[in-house]
Design a protein around this motif. Structure first.
Motif, PDB file in Angstrom:
ATOM      1  N   SER A  39       3.268  29.828  31.331  1.00 48.44           N
ATOM      2  CA  SER A  39       3.934  29.445  32.583  1.00 48.44           C
ATOM      3  C   SER A  39       2.974  29.362  33.756  1.00 48.44           C
ATOM      4  CB  SER A  39       5.036  30.463  32.907  1.00 48.44           C
ATOM      5  OG  SER A  39       4.482  31.755  33.084  1.00 48.44           O
ATOM      6  N   ARG A  40       1.670  29.398  33.477  1.00 56.00           N
ATOM      7  CA  ARG A  40       0.688  29.411  34.550  1.00 56.00           C
ATOM      8  C   ARG A  40      -0.154  28.148  34.538  1.00 56.00           C
ATOM      9  NH1 ARG A  40      -1.954  35.221  33.037  1.00 56.00           N
ATOM     10  NH2 ARG A  40      -0.017  36.390  32.783  1.00 56.00           N
ATOM     11  N   GLU A  41      -0.573  27.742  35.718  1.00 54.54           N
ATOM     12  CA  GLU A  41      -1.517  26.625  35.801  1.00 54.54           C
ATOM     13  C   GLU A  41      -2.919  27.087  35.457  1.00 54.54           C
ATOM     14  OE1 GLU A  41      -2.920  23.076  38.877  1.00 54.54           O
ATOM     15  OE2 GLU A  41      -1.491  24.610  39.534  1.00 54.54           O
ATOM     16  N   PHE A  42      -3.248  28.316  35.883  1.00 56.28           N
ATOM     17  CA  PHE A  42      -4.551  28.894  35.608  1.00 56.28           C
ATOM     18  C   PHE A  42      -4.367  30.268  34.979  1.00 56.28           C
ATOM     19  CE2 PHE A  42      -5.252  25.960  39.180  1.00 56.28           C
ATOM     20  CZ  PHE A  42      -6.245  25.152  38.637  1.00 56.28           C
ATOM     21  N   VAL A  43      -5.456  30.884  34.573  1.00 56.43           N
ATOM     22  CA  VAL A  43      -5.371  32.134  33.817  1.00 56.43           C
ATOM     23  C   VAL A  43      -4.644  33.219  34.594  1.00 56.43           C
ATOM     24  CG1 VAL A  43      -6.738  34.025  32.841  1.00 56.43           C
ATOM     25  CG2 VAL A  43      -7.396  31.653  32.379  1.00 56.43           C
ATOM     26  N   THR A  44      -4.966  33.370  35.874  1.00 57.85           N
ATOM     27  CA  THR A  44      -4.364  34.460  36.641  1.00 57.85           C
ATOM     28  C   THR A  44      -3.113  34.045  37.406  1.00 57.85           C
ATOM     29  OG1 THR A  44      -5.658  34.101  38.656  1.00 57.85           O
ATOM     30  CG2 THR A  44      -6.640  35.494  36.942  1.00 57.85           C
ATOM     31  N   GLY A  45      -2.794  32.764  37.399  1.00 63.09           N
ATOM     32  CA  GLY A  45      -1.616  32.313  38.137  1.00 63.09           C
ATOM     33  C   GLY A  45      -1.772  30.894  38.625  1.00 63.09           C
ATOM     34  N   ASP A  46      -1.615  30.692  39.947  1.00 61.80           N
ATOM     35  CA  ASP A  46      -1.611  29.345  40.514  1.00 61.80           C
ATOM     36  C   ASP A  46      -2.967  28.891  41.040  1.00 61.80           C
ATOM     37  OD1 ASP A  46       1.131  29.163  40.019  1.00 61.80           O
ATOM     38  OD2 ASP A  46       1.639  30.065  41.962  1.00 61.80           O
ATOM     39  N   ARG A  67      -8.358  40.417  43.559  1.00 60.95           N
ATOM     40  CA  ARG A  67      -9.684  40.647  42.980  1.00 60.95           C
ATOM     41  C   ARG A  67      -9.591  41.498  41.715  1.00 60.95           C
ATOM     42  NH1 ARG A  67     -11.009  40.629  48.564  1.00 60.95           N
ATOM     43  NH2 ARG A  67     -10.758  42.898  48.763  1.00 60.95           N
ATOM     44  N   ALA A  68      -8.734  42.512  41.741  1.00 64.36           N
ATOM     45  CA  ALA A  68      -8.563  43.346  40.548  1.00 64.36           C
ATOM     46  C   ALA A  68      -7.997  42.531  39.396  1.00 64.36           C
ATOM     47  CB  ALA A  68      -7.653  44.532  40.857  1.00 64.36           C
ATOM     48  N   ARG A  69      -7.054  41.653  39.696  1.00 62.21           N
ATOM     49  CA  ARG A  69      -6.452  40.827  38.641  1.00 62.21           C
ATOM     50  C   ARG A  69      -7.486  39.881  38.029  1.00 62.21           C
ATOM     51  NH1 ARG A  69      -2.693  39.019  41.586  1.00 62.21           N
ATOM     52  NH2 ARG A  69      -1.403  40.874  41.278  1.00 62.21           N
ATOM     53  N   THR A  70      -8.300  39.262  38.884  1.00 65.60           N
ATOM     54  CA  THR A  70      -9.338  38.367  38.375  1.00 65.60           C
ATOM     55  C   THR A  70     -10.328  39.127  37.507  1.00 65.60           C
ATOM     56  OG1 THR A  70      -9.161  36.885  40.274  1.00 65.60           O
ATOM     57  CG2 THR A  70     -11.215  36.802  39.018  1.00 65.60           C
ATOM     58  N   ARG A  71     -10.752  40.297  37.963  1.00 66.48           N
ATOM     59  CA  ARG A  71     -11.713  41.095  37.188  1.00 66.48           C
ATOM     60  C   ARG A  71     -11.104  41.547  35.865  1.00 66.48           C
ATOM     61  NH1 ARG A  71     -13.066  43.855  42.866  1.00 66.48           N
ATOM     62  NH2 ARG A  71     -14.874  42.595  43.442  1.00 66.48           N
ATOM     63  N   MET A  72      -9.828  41.883  35.875  1.00 62.90           N
ATOM     64  CA  MET A  72      -9.157  42.297  34.643  1.00 62.90           C
ATOM     65  C   MET A  72      -9.167  41.168  33.618  1.00 62.90           C
ATOM     66  SD  MET A  72      -5.152  43.436  34.146  1.00 62.90           S
ATOM     67  CE  MET A  72      -4.503  41.795  34.542  1.00 62.90           C
ATOM     68  N   TRP A  73      -8.789  39.960  34.042  1.00 61.08           N
ATOM     69  CA  TRP A  73      -8.731  38.843  33.104  1.00 61.08           C
ATOM     70  C   TRP A  73     -10.119  38.378  32.697  1.00 61.08           C
ATOM     71  CZ3 TRP A  73      -4.947  37.645  30.130  1.00 61.08           C
ATOM     72  CH2 TRP A  73      -3.644  37.990  30.501  1.00 61.08           C
ATOM     73  N   THR A  74     -11.068  38.444  33.612  1.00 68.04           N
ATOM     74  CA  THR A  74     -12.447  38.085  33.271  1.00 68.04           C
ATOM     75  C   THR A  74     -12.981  39.015  32.192  1.00 68.04           C
ATOM     76  OG1 THR A  74     -12.847  37.199  35.496  1.00 68.04           O
ATOM     77  CG2 THR A  74     -14.782  37.820  34.189  1.00 68.04           C
ATOM     78  N   ARG A  75     -12.720  40.297  32.331  1.00 68.49           N
ATOM     79  CA  ARG A  75     -13.179  41.282  31.349  1.00 68.49           C
ATOM     80  C   ARG A  75     -12.495  41.060  30.004  1.00 68.49           C
ATOM     81  NH1 ARG A  75     -17.249  44.190  29.436  1.00 68.49           N
ATOM     82  NH2 ARG A  75     -16.678  46.301  28.796  1.00 68.49           N
ATOM     83  N   ARG A  76     -11.204  40.839  30.011  1.00 72.06           N
ATOM     84  CA  ARG A  76     -10.480  40.601  28.765  1.00 72.06           C
ATOM     85  C   ARG A  76     -11.025  39.378  28.025  1.00 72.06           C
ATOM     86  NH1 ARG A  76      -4.213  41.300  30.907  1.00 72.06           N
ATOM     87  NH2 ARG A  76      -4.008  43.548  30.506  1.00 72.06           N
ATOM     88  N   ILE A  77     -11.226  38.304  28.763  1.00 69.13           N
ATOM     89  CA  ILE A  77     -11.715  37.064  28.160  1.00 69.13           C
ATOM     90  C   ILE A  77     -13.125  37.248  27.618  1.00 69.13           C
ATOM     91  CG2 ILE A  77     -12.495  34.729  28.768  1.00 69.13           C
ATOM     92  CD1 ILE A  77      -9.957  34.657  30.622  1.00 69.13           C
ATOM     93  N   ASP A  78     -13.949  37.968  28.354  1.00 67.11           N
ATOM     94  CA  ASP A  78     -15.322  38.198  27.922  1.00 67.11           C
ATOM     95  C   ASP A  78     -15.354  38.956  26.598  1.00 67.11           C
ATOM     96  OD1 ASP A  78     -18.066  38.026  28.109  1.00 67.11           O
ATOM     97  OD2 ASP A  78     -18.268  39.652  29.550  1.00 67.11           O
ATOM     98  N   LEU A 107     -12.920  32.555  44.851  1.00 63.64           N
ATOM     99  CA  LEU A 107     -12.725  32.350  43.409  1.00 63.64           C
ATOM    100  C   LEU A 107     -12.569  33.665  42.660  1.00 63.64           C
ATOM    101  CD1 LEU A 107     -15.217  29.429  42.687  1.00 63.64           C
ATOM    102  CD2 LEU A 107     -12.750  29.320  43.066  1.00 63.64           C
ATOM    103  N   ILE A 108     -12.552  34.755  43.388  1.00 65.84           N
ATOM    104  CA  ILE A 108     -12.268  36.057  42.774  1.00 65.84           C
ATOM    105  C   ILE A 108     -11.017  36.660  43.398  1.00 65.84           C
ATOM    106  CG2 ILE A 108     -13.129  38.413  42.421  1.00 65.84           C
ATOM    107  CD1 ILE A 108     -15.912  37.194  42.079  1.00 65.84           C
ATOM    108  N   GLY A 109     -10.805  36.403  44.685  1.00 66.53           N
ATOM    109  CA  GLY A 109      -9.583  36.852  45.330  1.00 66.53           C
ATOM    110  C   GLY A 109      -9.809  37.183  46.779  1.00 66.53           C
ATOM    111  N   THR A 110      -8.732  37.200  47.546  1.00 66.58           N
ATOM    112  CA  THR A 110      -8.821  37.516  48.963  1.00 66.58           C
ATOM    113  C   THR A 110      -8.210  38.869  49.289  1.00 66.58           C
ATOM    114  OG1 THR A 110      -6.734  36.347  49.404  1.00 66.58           O
ATOM    115  CG2 THR A 110      -8.772  35.073  49.617  1.00 66.58           C
TER     116      THR A 110
END
Length: 205
Positions: free
Chosen positions: A152-159, A90-101, A82-85
């Motif tokens: 154009s995304r299903e979820f915040v970071t993509g698919d 993982r960097a993309r998830t952390r970037m969007w998590t930080r922005r949203i926070d 749920l953060i990335g493989t």
């Protein structure tokens, strides 16, 4: 392990995260409204910051802060990720998590604490009632900023569902319940929110 849970959007992020991963951890419910988190033994033995949630590890040490807890669980229980493989995911998830926070969650929560939540929080922390309306507006600005970016995304970071989605949903759903509703003009966020609400992790009972 042992999970210290309570009411509120912060613990909900972790409970949703665990549900999406299929993790079950014994929990202790902390009476947030009654101030159990602000007195001993919790604020001595578990979290000196007096906040929830907290995760006690097998060695007796304690993790606090929702992103740290979720990152630990994602590494301890890798599938589904749920953060990335990959480092990039993982960097993309952390970037969007930080922005949203920063742009949405923090101002939304403090907007509540300094207004509707003032009777509960004023004895526990420095509150700025004069800032409440502005903070709520800042949170709405953040939602408006995010709306076209996920068109154009299903979820915040993509698919794929990530921590960024769980964080955003838990706080927006909290906002809806405390007088900070979603603006229907944010059609992409509304579409995403309605889809998130149907997930079993959002409706554990």
């Amino acid at each position: 392990m042992r999970f210290y849970n309570s009411v509120g959007p912060n613990p909900r992020v972790v409970t949703m995260f665990m549900a999406e991963k299929g993790i079950e951890i014994p929990e202790v419910m902390i009476d947030l409204r009654g101030g159990e988190n602000r007195r001993a033994p919790y604020n001595v033995d578990v979290n000196p910051a007096g906040q929830t949630p907290a995760l006690e590890l097998d060695d007796g040490s304690v993790l606090t802060e929702i992103t740290a807890i979720c990152e630990y669980l994602d590494e301890r229980f890798p599938a589904p990720a749920l953060i990335g493989t990959t480092p990039e995911e993982r960097a993309r998830t952390r970037m969007w998590t930080r922005r949203i926070d920063i742009k949405i969650c923090e101002p939304l929560t403090n907007g509540f604490r300094f207004s509707e939540g003032l009777p509960l929080f004023e004895p526990r922390m420095r509150c700025l009632p004069e800032a409440a309306a502005g903070l709520k507006a800042v949170a709405q600005d953040g939602v408006r900023w995010l709306d076209p970016l996920i068109a154009s995304r299903e979820f915040v970071t993509g698919d794929a569902l990530t921590l960024a989605d769980i964080l955003l949903f838990a706080f927006l759903d909290f906002g809806v319940s405390v007088g900070q509703p979603l603006d229907p003009e944010n059609a992409n966020i509304t579409r995403w929110y309605d889809r998130m609400k149907t997930r079993p992790s959002a409706n554990p009972n």
